[in-house]
Scaffold this motif. Structure first.
Motif, PDB file in Angstrom:
ATOM      1  N   GLY A  49      -4.093   3.864   8.424  1.00  0.00           N
ATOM      2  CA  GLY A  49      -4.779   3.286   7.280  1.00  0.00           C
ATOM      3  C   GLY A  49      -5.710   4.273   6.607  1.00  0.00           C
ATOM      4  N   LEU A 102       0.826  -1.210   0.000  1.00  0.00           N
ATOM      5  CA  LEU A 102       0.000   0.000   0.000  1.00  0.00           C
ATOM      6  C   LEU A 102       0.858   1.257   0.000  1.00  0.00           C
ATOM      7  CD1 LEU A 102      -3.006  -0.680   2.419  1.00  0.00           C
ATOM      8  CD2 LEU A 102      -2.970  -0.715  -0.078  1.00  0.00           C
ATOM      9  N   TRP A 122      -6.468  -2.066  -0.513  1.00  0.00           N
ATOM     10  CA  TRP A 122      -6.853  -1.530   0.798  1.00  0.00           C
ATOM     11  C   TRP A 122      -8.036  -2.309   1.363  1.00  0.00           C
ATOM     12  CZ3 TRP A 122     -10.684   0.731   3.693  1.00  0.00           C
ATOM     13  CH2 TRP A 122     -10.290   1.522   4.780  1.00  0.00           C
ATOM     14  N   GLU A 123      -9.015  -2.598   0.520  1.00  0.00           N
ATOM     15  CA  GLU A 123     -10.171  -3.368   0.979  1.00  0.00           C
ATOM     16  C   GLU A 123      -9.762  -4.761   1.436  1.00  0.00           C
ATOM     17  OE1 GLU A 123     -13.426  -2.917   1.502  1.00  0.00           O
ATOM     18  OE2 GLU A 123     -13.172  -0.763   1.164  1.00  0.00           O
ATOM     19  N   LEU A 167      -4.806  -3.258   8.973  1.00  0.00           N
ATOM     20  CA  LEU A 167      -4.196  -1.933   8.992  1.00  0.00           C
ATOM     21  C   LEU A 167      -4.317  -1.253  10.349  1.00  0.00           C
ATOM     22  CD1 LEU A 167      -5.558  -0.475   5.616  1.00  0.00           C
ATOM     23  CD2 LEU A 167      -3.465  -1.782   6.009  1.00  0.00           C
ATOM     24  N   TYR A 190      -4.904   0.451  -5.715  1.00  0.00           N
ATOM     25  CA  TYR A 190      -4.711   0.743  -4.294  1.00  0.00           C
ATOM     26  C   TYR A 190      -5.988   0.455  -3.506  1.00  0.00           C
ATOM     27  CZ  TYR A 190      -4.236   3.395   0.025  1.00  0.00           C
ATOM     28  OH  TYR A 190      -4.225   3.759   1.345  1.00  0.00           O
ATOM     29  N   SER A 199      -3.773   7.234   4.882  1.00  0.00           N
ATOM     30  CA  SER A 199      -3.258   6.837   3.572  1.00  0.00           C
ATOM     31  C   SER A 199      -4.394   6.772   2.550  1.00  0.00           C
ATOM     32  CB  SER A 199      -2.561   5.482   3.680  1.00  0.00           C
ATOM     33  OG  SER A 199      -2.139   5.013   2.415  1.00  0.00           O
ATOM     34  N   PHE A 200      -5.516   6.179   2.940  1.00  0.00           N
ATOM     35  CA  PHE A 200      -6.668   6.037   2.044  1.00  0.00           C
ATOM     36  C   PHE A 200      -7.102   7.393   1.495  1.00  0.00           C
ATOM     37  CE2 PHE A 200     -11.217   5.999   1.234  1.00  0.00           C
ATOM     38  CZ  PHE A 200     -11.397   4.850   0.471  1.00  0.00           C
ATOM     39  N   LYS A 250      -7.668  -4.195   4.848  1.00  0.00           N
ATOM     40  CA  LYS A 250      -8.092  -3.226   5.863  1.00  0.00           C
ATOM     41  C   LYS A 250      -8.198  -3.826   7.259  1.00  0.00           C
ATOM     42  CE  LYS A 250     -13.071  -3.565   4.831  1.00  0.00           C
ATOM     43  NZ  LYS A 250     -14.254  -2.788   4.367  1.00  0.00           N
ATOM     44  N   GLU A 280       0.634   4.017  -2.959  1.00  0.00           N
ATOM     45  CA  GLU A 280       0.355   5.434  -2.679  1.00  0.00           C
ATOM     46  C   GLU A 280       1.425   6.328  -3.300  1.00  0.00           C
ATOM     47  OE1 GLU A 280       0.316   8.557   1.042  1.00  0.00           O
ATOM     48  OE2 GLU A 280      -0.132   6.458   1.488  1.00  0.00           O
TER      49      GLU A 280
END
Length: 242
Positions: A184, A142, A172-173, A179, A168, A187-188, A176, A146
């Motif tokens: 988390g 991740l 992430w999903e 994280l 990404y 960053s998202f 998650k 990013e």
């Protein structure tokens, strides 16, 4: 140093040089007076190491890079992170537990500010050599994605940035549940902001406005950095209300 030639490395560096005795957090403290005091101590320790004839190991180079990055001197930061890579290779870890991947990541962060084309190149390499995720830590994958989104926006590759942003969000999903909560979401939403910039760069202004508004209307209990909120607000104002 070419990241392809040094990642992922193997074993731990065991050089004879003395270790720095300065906290990394003090070298990137938001108050420049704290940073400068810590750097003065670090520089004194490095002079002693050089005078001993054993020199300074990769840990010193890394911490010098941290200080210069926090102080906004990204060219010097890239130089020192690169020096650290040179001294640490072909090992995977320095004597204070830092992964050589982290040296490359920090150099790529510096390149993002001064040579974003190099940041695109190195972010892709960092993705390739990302370590498996660990519960409670930001996954290297991740972090690299990013960085790549940001670098693509900086270089004007807006279509590529949108594709990377989608990659990404998918990752992430999937991750998650592992994280750290605050990091988390920070960053998202940084990537959401970059997605809006990419849409704006492509002239898809209505979509960009919608994404900026989504950032500003994020759920109250979801952490979003103030800098991200401010930039989204400023970009929305600049685009107008159409």
């Amino acid at each position: 140093m070419d990241l392809l030639g040094v990642l992922p490395g193997s074993g731990t560096y065991r050089g004879p040089e003395p270790l720095p005795q300065v906290a990394e957090s003090s070298l990137e403290h938001p108050d420049y007076r704290v940073r400068d005091e810590a750097f003065a101590l670090l520089s004194s320790q490095k002079r002693s190491a050089d005078a001993s004839g054993r020199g300074a190991g990769p840990e010193f180079m890394y911490l010098y890079g941290v200080y210069h990055a926090a102080s906004g001197d990204y060219g010097q930061a890239a130089f020192y992170f690169n020096s650290g890579l040179r001294r640490l290779a072909p090992y995977a870890f320095d004597r204070q537990g830092r992964d050589i991947w982290l040296y490359g990541y920090r150099r790529t962060e510096a390149y993002l500010q001064v040579e974003p084309v190099k940041a695109v190149r190195d972010a892709r390499i960092l993705m390739r050599f990302a370590a498996p995720p660990v519960q409670g830590r930001m996954p290297q994958k991740l972090l690299a994605l990013e960085l790549l989104v940001k670098a693509q926006v900086r270089t004007g590759d807006y279509g590529g940035a949108l594709d990377t942003a989608q990659e990404y969000f998918k990752a992430w999903e999937e991750l998650k549940g592992m994280l750290p909560y605050v990091q988390g979401f920070y960053s998202f939403y940084r990537v959401v902001l970059e997605r809006a910039k990419a849409l704006e760069g492509l002239g898809r202004l209505d979509e960009a406005r919608s994404v900026y508004r989504a950032i500003l209307n994020s759920p109250p209990k979801v952490p979003v950095e103030s800098a991200v909120l401010k930039e989204a607000e400023n970009r929305l104002k600049a685009l107008g209300l159409e």
